[in-house]
Design a protein around this motif. Structure first.
Motif, PDB file in Angstrom:
ATOM      1  N   PHE A  56       0.819  -1.213   0.000  1.00 25.89           N
ATOM      2  CA  PHE A  56       0.000   0.000   0.000  1.00 25.89           C
ATOM      3  C   PHE A  56       0.856   1.269   0.000  1.00 25.89           C
ATOM      4  O   PHE A  56       0.424   2.303  -0.507  1.00 25.89           O
ATOM      5  CB  PHE A  56      -0.963  -0.006   1.189  1.00 25.89           C
ATOM      6  CG  PHE A  56      -2.073  -1.003   1.043  1.00 25.89           C
ATOM      7  CD1 PHE A  56      -3.062  -0.811   0.094  1.00 25.89           C
ATOM      8  CD2 PHE A  56      -2.114  -2.147   1.829  1.00 25.89           C
ATOM      9  CE1 PHE A  56      -4.100  -1.729  -0.061  1.00 25.89           C
ATOM     10  CE2 PHE A  56      -3.133  -3.069   1.676  1.00 25.89           C
ATOM     11  CZ  PHE A  56      -4.131  -2.871   0.733  1.00 25.89           C
ATOM     12  N   GLU A  57       2.057   1.191   0.545  1.00 24.07           N
ATOM     13  CA  GLU A  57       2.966   2.338   0.465  1.00 24.07           C
ATOM     14  C   GLU A  57       3.397   2.578  -0.981  1.00 24.07           C
ATOM     15  O   GLU A  57       3.422   3.728  -1.449  1.00 24.07           O
ATOM     16  CB  GLU A  57       4.190   2.084   1.357  1.00 24.07           C
ATOM     17  CG  GLU A  57       3.872   2.118   2.845  1.00 24.07           C
ATOM     18  CD  GLU A  57       5.038   1.688   3.707  1.00 24.07           C
ATOM     19  OE1 GLU A  57       5.015   1.959   4.919  1.00 24.07           O
ATOM     20  OE2 GLU A  57       5.979   1.062   3.162  1.00 24.07           O
ATOM     21  N   VAL A  58       3.711   1.511  -1.704  1.00 18.81           N
ATOM     22  CA  VAL A  58       4.084   1.649  -3.107  1.00 18.81           C
ATOM     23  C   VAL A  58       2.856   2.008  -3.950  1.00 18.81           C
ATOM     24  O   VAL A  58       2.960   2.754  -4.922  1.00 18.81           O
ATOM     25  CB  VAL A  58       4.748   0.352  -3.624  1.00 18.81           C
ATOM     26  CG1 VAL A  58       5.049   0.444  -5.108  1.00 18.81           C
ATOM     27  CG2 VAL A  58       6.034   0.079  -2.849  1.00 18.81           C
ATOM     28  N   ALA A  59       1.684   1.503  -3.555  1.00 18.21           N
ATOM     29  CA  ALA A  59       0.452   1.849  -4.277  1.00 18.21           C
ATOM     30  C   ALA A  59       0.179   3.346  -4.180  1.00 18.21           C
ATOM     31  O   ALA A  59      -0.295   3.962  -5.149  1.00 18.21           O
ATOM     32  CB  ALA A  59      -0.723   1.064  -3.709  1.00 18.21           C
ATOM     33  N   LEU A  60       0.478   3.955  -3.031  1.00 22.49           N
ATOM     34  CA  LEU A  60       0.329   5.399  -2.884  1.00 22.49           C
ATOM     35  C   LEU A  60       1.279   6.125  -3.830  1.00 22.49           C
ATOM     36  O   LEU A  60       0.895   7.096  -4.495  1.00 22.49           O
ATOM     37  CB  LEU A  60       0.615   5.802  -1.433  1.00 22.49           C
ATOM     38  CG  LEU A  60       0.635   7.305  -1.130  1.00 22.49           C
ATOM     39  CD1 LEU A  60      -0.682   7.966  -1.505  1.00 22.49           C
ATOM     40  CD2 LEU A  60       0.959   7.543   0.354  1.00 22.49           C
ATOM     41  N   CYS A  61       2.505   5.641  -3.908  1.00 24.19           N
ATOM     42  CA  CYS A  61       3.499   6.215  -4.826  1.00 24.19           C
ATOM     43  C   CYS A  61       3.024   6.079  -6.273  1.00 24.19           C
ATOM     44  O   CYS A  61       3.114   7.021  -7.069  1.00 24.19           O
ATOM     45  CB  CYS A  61       4.828   5.492  -4.618  1.00 24.19           C
ATOM     46  SG  CYS A  61       6.187   6.120  -5.589  1.00 24.19           S
ATOM     47  N   PHE A  62       2.493   4.901  -6.600  1.00 27.08           N
ATOM     48  CA  PHE A  62       1.970   4.620  -7.945  1.00 27.08           C
ATOM     49  C   PHE A  62       0.848   5.589  -8.300  1.00 27.08           C
ATOM     50  O   PHE A  62       0.813   6.161  -9.395  1.00 27.08           O
ATOM     51  CB  PHE A  62       1.461   3.175  -7.980  1.00 27.08           C
ATOM     52  CG  PHE A  62       0.775   2.770  -9.252  1.00 27.08           C
ATOM     53  CD1 PHE A  62       1.472   2.115 -10.257  1.00 27.08           C
ATOM     54  CD2 PHE A  62      -0.580   3.030  -9.443  1.00 27.08           C
ATOM     55  CE1 PHE A  62       0.836   1.733 -11.426  1.00 27.08           C
ATOM     56  CE2 PHE A  62      -1.212   2.654 -10.608  1.00 27.08           C
ATOM     57  CZ  PHE A  62      -0.516   1.995 -11.604  1.00 27.08           C
ATOM     58  N   ALA A  63      -0.093   5.766  -7.383  1.00 33.20           N
ATOM     59  CA  ALA A  63      -1.257   6.614  -7.654  1.00 33.20           C
ATOM     60  C   ALA A  63      -0.858   8.060  -7.881  1.00 33.20           C
ATOM     61  O   ALA A  63      -1.363   8.724  -8.801  1.00 33.20           O
ATOM     62  CB  ALA A  63      -2.244   6.509  -6.491  1.00 33.20           C
ATOM     63  N   VAL A  64       0.052   8.575  -7.072  1.00 34.48           N
ATOM     64  CA  VAL A  64       0.463   9.977  -7.186  1.00 34.48           C
ATOM     65  C   VAL A  64       1.114  10.250  -8.529  1.00 34.48           C
ATOM     66  O   VAL A  64       0.778  11.226  -9.219  1.00 34.48           O
ATOM     67  CB  VAL A  64       1.422  10.345  -6.032  1.00 34.48           C
ATOM     68  CG1 VAL A  64       2.093  11.693  -6.296  1.00 34.48           C
ATOM     69  CG2 VAL A  64       0.670  10.398  -4.705  1.00 34.48           C
ATOM     70  N   ILE A  65       2.038   9.384  -8.936  1.00 33.17           N
ATOM     71  CA  ILE A  65       2.781   9.643 -10.171  1.00 33.17           C
ATOM     72  C   ILE A  65       1.894   9.463 -11.395  1.00 33.17           C
ATOM     73  O   ILE A  65       2.010  10.206 -12.386  1.00 33.17           O
ATOM     74  CB  ILE A  65       4.042   8.747 -10.255  1.00 33.17           C
ATOM     75  CG1 ILE A  65       5.111   9.416 -11.125  1.00 33.17           C
ATOM     76  CG2 ILE A  65       3.728   7.367 -10.747  1.00 33.17           C
ATOM     77  CD1 ILE A  65       5.708  10.653 -10.514  1.00 33.17           C
ATOM     78  N   HIS A  66       0.964   8.515 -11.355  1.00 30.94           N
ATOM     79  CA  HIS A  66       0.072   8.320 -12.495  1.00 30.94           C
ATOM     80  C   HIS A  66      -0.991   9.416 -12.574  1.00 30.94           C
ATOM     81  O   HIS A  66      -1.406   9.785 -13.683  1.00 30.94           O
ATOM     82  CB  HIS A  66      -0.582   6.942 -12.421  1.00 30.94           C
ATOM     83  CG  HIS A  66       0.283   5.833 -12.957  1.00 30.94           C
ATOM     84  ND1 HIS A  66       0.229   5.403 -14.264  1.00 30.94           N
ATOM     85  CD2 HIS A  66       1.254   5.096 -12.356  1.00 30.94           C
ATOM     86  CE1 HIS A  66       1.123   4.434 -14.441  1.00 30.94           C
ATOM     87  NE2 HIS A  66       1.751   4.222 -13.308  1.00 30.94           N
ATOM     88  N   MET A  67      -1.419   9.949 -11.442  1.00 27.14           N
ATOM     89  CA  MET A  67      -2.331  11.086 -11.468  1.00 27.14           C
ATOM     90  C   MET A  67      -1.651  12.297 -12.097  1.00 27.14           C
ATOM     91  O   MET A  67      -2.232  12.984 -12.938  1.00 27.14           O
ATOM     92  CB  MET A  67      -2.793  11.419 -10.050  1.00 27.14           C
ATOM     93  CG  MET A  67      -3.812  10.450  -9.470  1.00 27.14           C
ATOM     94  SD  MET A  67      -4.275  10.875  -7.770  1.00 27.14           S
ATOM     95  CE  MET A  67      -5.147  12.419  -8.053  1.00 27.14           C
ATOM     96  N   ALA A  68      -0.419  12.541 -11.677  1.00 28.36           N
ATOM     97  CA  ALA A  68       0.331  13.679 -12.214  1.00 28.36           C
ATOM     98  C   ALA A  68       0.545  13.532 -13.718  1.00 28.36           C
ATOM     99  O   ALA A  68       0.377  14.494 -14.482  1.00 28.36           O
ATOM    100  CB  ALA A  68       1.675  13.799 -11.498  1.00 28.36           C
ATOM    101  N   PHE A  69       0.889  12.322 -14.161  1.00 30.03           N
ATOM    102  CA  PHE A  69       1.143  12.097 -15.583  1.00 30.03           C
ATOM    103  C   PHE A  69      -0.125  12.276 -16.414  1.00 30.03           C
ATOM    104  O   PHE A  69      -0.090  12.890 -17.489  1.00 30.03           O
ATOM    105  CB  PHE A  69       1.715  10.697 -15.800  1.00 30.03           C
ATOM    106  CG  PHE A  69       2.030  10.391 -17.242  1.00 30.03           C
ATOM    107  CD1 PHE A  69       3.183  10.888 -17.825  1.00 30.03           C
ATOM    108  CD2 PHE A  69       1.178   9.623 -18.007  1.00 30.03           C
ATOM    109  CE1 PHE A  69       3.480  10.628 -19.155  1.00 30.03           C
ATOM    110  CE2 PHE A  69       1.463   9.347 -19.333  1.00 30.03           C
ATOM    111  CZ  PHE A  69       2.615   9.844 -19.912  1.00 30.03           C
TER     112      PHE A  69
END
Length: 260
Positions: A56-69
């Motif tokens: 879930f920590e990496v999922a948070l990282c995943f979500a942030v970067i894909h939202m920005a992109f």
């Protein structure tokens, strides 16, 4: 900015003329990062954790970067497709208009179907946050928002740099995808899982580390030393766009028409 929003309104209406196509494309964009996220999920199902980071920590990282992109790709698409303006000689028309070329290029094209990708990333973000023991407050909520904004500025800055290169190369260079698509794939994981030189490059040169690593450490209470550095890191990502704009101005001054 009134001109920019006018561009936005016109192009949105034009894309909505074919609503079925728009909905199908948005639906497809929803599933593109889903397959990547599925790979992430099964990776953690097999190994449990990656260098101390939970799913879930990496999922948070995943979500942030894909939202920005997805946000950057939607609203800065004009720079990503800029080579056609130079190749066809249409950039000459932008130069004779009494408006900033940045606004005109940004307003030349929008990809609203990228909202499908954005929705999928928001779902992952909500799921990750609901499973992480983060003690939320105004500061941490603001930092999370800044992380997304910072990512948007970084991707937009890279698109601007790629567009500027077209003044000399005419055609767009596929090598730039290393920093857009490749940067997105790399930045969906915390930087400390990579070699040190990779982490340093994507912190001090292309500052993805100010989006997906340093502020993430603060949100998860994993930071060491002065927490101000971790809190203020997203601002460095926002500042990244300033040298990109300077390079753009340099490229415009040295532009030579293709004569098309």
């Amino acid at each position: 900015m009134s001109l920019y929003f006018k561009y936005l309104q016109i192009l949105f209406k034009s894309q909505m003329q074919y609503r079925t196509s728009f909905l199908l494309l948005s639906f497809g964009q929803f599933f593109i990062p889903l397959s990547v996220f599925a790979g992430l999920y099964f990776l953690f199902e097999r190994f449990g954790q990656i260098k101390g980071w939970s799913f879930f920590e990496v999922a948070l990282c995943f979500a942030v970067i894909h939202m920005a992109f997805s946000i950057s790709e939607c609203f800065a698409r004009g720079f990503d497709a800029f080579s056609s303006l130079v190749r066809d000689g249409n950039f000459d028309r932008l130069l004779v208009r009494p408006r900033n070329t940045i606004i005109q290029v940004m307003g030349s094209q929008f990809e609203f179907t990228r909202f499908g990708r954005l929705i999928q990333s928001i779902i992952v973000l909500i799921w990750a946050l609901s499973n992480l023991p983060i003690e939320w407050g105004i500061i941490k909520a603001s930092i999370l928002i800044l992380m997304i904004i910072s990512g948007v500025f970084i991707f937009t800055g890279i698109f601007i740099l790629a567009a500027t290169m077209c003044f000399w190369t005419i055609q767009g260079l596929e090598v730039v995808n290393i920093f857009t698509d490749g940067g997105r794939e790399m930045a969906q994981y915390p930087l400390n899982i990579y070699h040190k030189w990779v982490a340093k490059f994507f912190t001090f040169i292309i500052p993805f580390g100010t989006v997906n690593y340093l502020p993430l450490m603060y949100l998860l209470d994993k930071n060491e030393g002065n927490s101000i550095v971790y809190m203020m890191a997203p601002i460095a990502g926002i500042i990244f766009i300033l040298p990109c704009l300077l390079v753009w101005r340099f490229g415009v001054k040295h532009y030579r028409s293709t004569g098309s």
